[in-house]
Write a protein that holds these residues in place. Structure first.
Motif, PDB file in Angstrom:
ATOM      1  N   GLU A 148      44.006  49.699  30.650  1.00 52.42           N
ATOM      2  CA  GLU A 148      45.099  49.887  31.622  1.00 52.42           C
ATOM      3  C   GLU A 148      45.540  48.560  32.209  1.00 52.42           C
ATOM      4  N   GLU A 149      44.578  47.646  32.402  1.00 56.13           N
ATOM      5  CA  GLU A 149      44.867  46.404  33.141  1.00 56.13           C
ATOM      6  C   GLU A 149      45.620  45.402  32.280  1.00 56.13           C
ATOM      7  N   ASP A 193      41.450  56.212  33.396  1.00 55.57           N
ATOM      8  CA  ASP A 193      41.344  54.935  32.680  1.00 55.57           C
ATOM      9  C   ASP A 193      39.921  54.398  32.786  1.00 55.57           C
ATOM     10  N   CYS A 207      38.726  47.836  40.061  1.00 57.69           N
ATOM     11  CA  CYS A 207      39.894  48.686  40.322  1.00 57.69           C
ATOM     12  C   CYS A 207      39.489  50.161  40.375  1.00 57.69           C
ATOM     13  N   HIS A 235      44.345  57.648  41.348  1.00 60.49           N
ATOM     14  CA  HIS A 235      43.837  56.268  41.433  1.00 60.49           C
ATOM     15  C   HIS A 235      43.174  56.025  42.773  1.00 60.49           C
ATOM     16  N   HIS A 241      38.150  52.077  38.059  1.00 62.89           N
ATOM     17  CA  HIS A 241      38.340  52.897  36.858  1.00 62.89           C
ATOM     18  C   HIS A 241      37.034  53.582  36.441  1.00 62.89           C
ATOM     19  N   GLU A 274      51.418  50.507  36.573  1.00 66.56           N
ATOM     20  CA  GLU A 274      50.470  51.398  35.894  1.00 66.56           C
ATOM     21  C   GLU A 274      51.024  51.759  34.522  1.00 66.56           C
TER      22      GLU A 274
HETATM   23 ZN   LIG Z   1      43.750  50.530  38.295  1.00 66.43          ZN
END
Ligand SMILES: [Zn+2]
Ligand SMILES: [Zn+2]
Length: 396
Positions: free
Chosen positions: A136-137, A76, A101, A165, A103, A336
């Protein structure tokens, strides 16, 4: 050269790509700068590349020496609305936006895996789909990509899908963590508006007070959790927003609140959908008011296929040793949108410790913190694992 040797040679290049993405973070489904960086990184590789129509995704297909089967690897690309406070030299140059996060690492590792697999193309017993996903978020970017055909990008539907992740805390640096079955929660939103009749706060009997009824609903939701759901199939309901009224001496017409509802099975999620709504409306009507309760499906449970989870854990153990491959004790309460892929393709989602060596994973700031940091040293092994999973899964 083995995949790990190749990965070591790409360490610097992956770190540079990661830093460039980190410095120019973008939020949501429209990430043109991030997309451009990915396209540049993949330039010159023997890939079939397409970009999204409604979203700034990148889908790349590497054809192996036969095309009877395929595997999907997902990374992501999006950042979060957070003001970065890490002080890193490559910290965000955009106010209020941060890759908190990790990504940026996922994107860099996936690009690295594409390079390594392109170099091992003659040993690849099938095709690999590289899924670079925005949003994704909370934007369900994976669902847009599925609608636009990512699962059919190579022709045959992939036999397996994998995602990694990174975590800025909890796990020791360089440790992979995976479990069969539910890996992350389903996350949905309950939106409630209680409607009464406003008036003077000194004469509540002449009004219908929505605040008192809404407060009862908030506490009753916690009773619902403990009295109506199996403790071994847990659910979480948290009211994170509650708004009503303007002054101490006015009863307002309405009160509204929002709750996140998390679950780990389709059964519990179904029951949350109906029982939270029923509870809200019946408590309100018990007091002579009405409640409009709207349960919005967001992300489903991310379920790891048991065979794929065991396969991925085995690969991590063989590549990096038993001490760096752990079985996750519990699922994660985060959610997710890889779940949309894993609903259609046997998949596995692994967590990967990226806490910098000078921090203690037990106390380090978590993902989504303005202080979250992820160590560059995890890039080669993360990319190597993604590449190995594709190679091994397509062999035999
Ligand atoms: Zn994430
Ligand atoms: Zn996140």
């Amino acid at each position: 050269m083995t995949i790990r040797d190749l990965a070591g040679g790409l360490a610097e290049e992956m770190a540079e790509l990661r830093h460039a993405i980190h410095a120019e973070p973008e939020i949501g489904l429209d990430l043109p700068k991030t997309q451009a960086k990915i396209l540049t990184a993949l330039d010159g590789l023997p890939l079939e590349i397409s970009t999204g129509k409604r979203v700034t995704s990148v889908t790349a297909v590497l054809r192996g020496n036969q095309s009877a089967k395929a595997v999907l690897l997902r990374g992501d690309m999006d950042a979060l609305p957070i003001q970065e406070a890490t002080g890193l030299p490559y910290a965000s140059r955009h106010d209020g936006v941060m890759h908190a996060c990790g990504h940026d690492l996922h994107t860099a590792m996936l690009a690295g895996a594409a390079k390594m697999l392109a170099a091992h193309r003659d040993q690849l017993g099938g095709d690999v789909i590289f899924m670079f996903q925005p949003g994704e978020e909370g934007y369900a970017g994976a669902r847009y990509m599925i609608e636009e055909g990512v699962l059919a990008a190579a022709g045959p539907r992939p036999e397996a899908a994998y995602a990694l992740h990174v975590s800025s805390n909890n796990l020791p640096l360089g440790t992979f963590s995976v479990k069969p079955g539910p890996m992350l929660a389903a996350a949905d939103i309950l939106k409630v508006t209680v409607r009464g009749r406003g008036g003077h706060a000194s004469q509540p009997h002449r009004s219908l007070d929505p605040i008192a009824a809404a407060c009862e609903i908030v506490t009753a939701l916690q009773t619902l959790v403990t009295r109506r759901f199996d403790v071994f199939d847990p659910v979480v309901i948290t009211v994170g927003s509650f708004h009503a009224g303007t002054a101490d001496n006015i009863i307002p017409d309405e009160a509204t609140f929002l709750a996140t509802c998390r679950s780990y099975s389709a059964e519990s999620r179904d029951r949350l959908r109906t029982e939270t709504v029923r509870l809200a409306s019946e408590i309100a009507s018990g007091h002579g008011l009405t409640a409009e309760a709207d349960y919005q499906d967001e992300y489903p449970v991310t379920v790891n296929n048991p065979a794929e989870a065991a396969f991925a854990a085995q690969a991590a153990t063989e590549l990096f040793g038993q001490e760096r491959s752990q079985r996750a004790e519990h699922p994660i309460t985060g959610a997710e949108d890889f779940s949309f892929v894993a609903e259609q393709v046997p998949g596995t989602f692994l967590m990967y410790g990226a806490c910098p060596p000078d921090r203690d994973p037990a106390t380090a700031p978590s993902n989504h913190s303005a202080l979250a940091m992820f160590d560059d040293s995890v890039l080669p092994d993360g990319a190597a694992l993604l590449a190995e999973l594709a190679l091994r899964r397509l062999a035999g």
